[in-house]
Design a protein around this motif. Structure first.
Motif, PDB file in Angstrom:
ATOM      1  N   LYS A 129       0.747  -1.279  -0.006  1.00 41.78           N
ATOM      2  CA  LYS A 129      -0.121  -0.111  -0.082  1.00 41.78           C
ATOM      3  C   LYS A 129       0.794   1.265   0.080  1.00 41.78           C
ATOM      4  CE  LYS A 129      -4.146   1.982   2.244  1.00 41.78           C
ATOM      5  NZ  LYS A 129      -5.174   1.692   3.180  1.00 41.78           N
ATOM      6  N   THR A 151      -7.360  -3.511   1.176  1.00 42.68           N
ATOM      7  CA  THR A 151      -7.382  -2.055   1.074  1.00 42.68           C
ATOM      8  C   THR A 151      -6.642  -1.670   0.070  1.00 42.68           C
ATOM      9  OG1 THR A 151      -5.500  -2.126   2.797  1.00 42.68           O
ATOM     10  CG2 THR A 151      -7.674  -1.991   3.683  1.00 42.68           C
ATOM     11  N   VAL A 152      -6.053  -2.645  -1.004  1.00 45.69           N
ATOM     12  CA  VAL A 152      -5.371  -2.023  -1.944  1.00 45.69           C
ATOM     13  C   VAL A 152      -5.976  -2.099  -3.383  1.00 45.69           C
ATOM     14  CG1 VAL A 152      -3.004  -2.631  -3.455  1.00 45.69           C
ATOM     15  CG2 VAL A 152      -3.093  -2.738  -0.821  1.00 45.69           C
TER      16      VAL A 152
END
Length: 198
Positions: A129, A151-152
């Motif tokens: 990230k 979350t990427v």
């Protein structure tokens, strides 16, 4: 050449061996404890202080650089392939994640940044990230590893994906279900294998 000579899976890698050696030592001699402690202390601090300063990447070929192994990837080596796309624009590929220190950031920036961050397996995902944010890089990995990076924003592939006229991602399950290799056709052909043993 079917595999990069500086293989990331080798446990005989001097950088990996030197960082593990101090912890494996035992103090058997009590008469020279103070000298031994001082010597061991400076030896065990040396790899850490080098990591903080940032050891520069080493040229493997004129357009391929190897980063020092790092703890976040359990001693794995990351590589930067400096190349251009068909339109002649910079299209560098970072294979797995190096330590994200100032020296590595500056080096990557000096080479033209990163177009694609290619992840070979789940052990090469440290700081994805942060690297994506720092260089606005596309993250590419095999679809079975993608759930590990919720979350990427990532591109996934099933069996294979062409990244450039000289670089192609291949699904090669083994170390993990979504392990993948990157084949780079320059220099007689180089296969970046991640943790695969060939």
């Amino acid at each position: 050449m079917s595999a990069l000579p500086f293989s990331s899976q080798s446990s005989s890698d001097p950088a990996v061996a030197s960082s593990a050696a101090p912890s494996a030592r035992s103090s058997t001699s009590q008469s020279s404890t103070s000298q031994s402690s001082t010597s061991q202390s400076s030896t065990s601090q040396s790899p850490t202080s080098q990591s903080l300063k940032g050891k520069p990447p080493q040229a493997v070929f004129d357009n391929i650089f190897a980063f020092s192994p790092n703890r976040e990837t359990l001693g794995g080596t990351a590589y930067l392939i400096v190349e251009k796309n068909e339109a002649g624009q910079q299209a560098n590929i970072l294979v797995d994640c190096p330590a994200l220190n100032d020296a590595n950031k500056a080096f990557i920036q000096a080479q033209g940044g990163i177009d694609t961050l290619f992840i070979t397996h789940r052990g090469g995902m440290a700081q994805v990230k942060e690297i994506q944010a720092a260089f606005n890089a596309q993250v590419l990995l095999q679809e079975q590893e993608a759930y590990l990076l919720p979350t990427v924003t990532a591109e996934v592939f099933h069996r294979d994906r062409t990244l450039s006229p000289t670089s192609r991602a291949l699904w090669t399950p083994g170390h993990s279900p979504g392990s993948a290799c990157l084949y780079h056709s320059a220099h007689g052909g180089i296969l970046f294998t991640g943790r695969h043993l060939l």
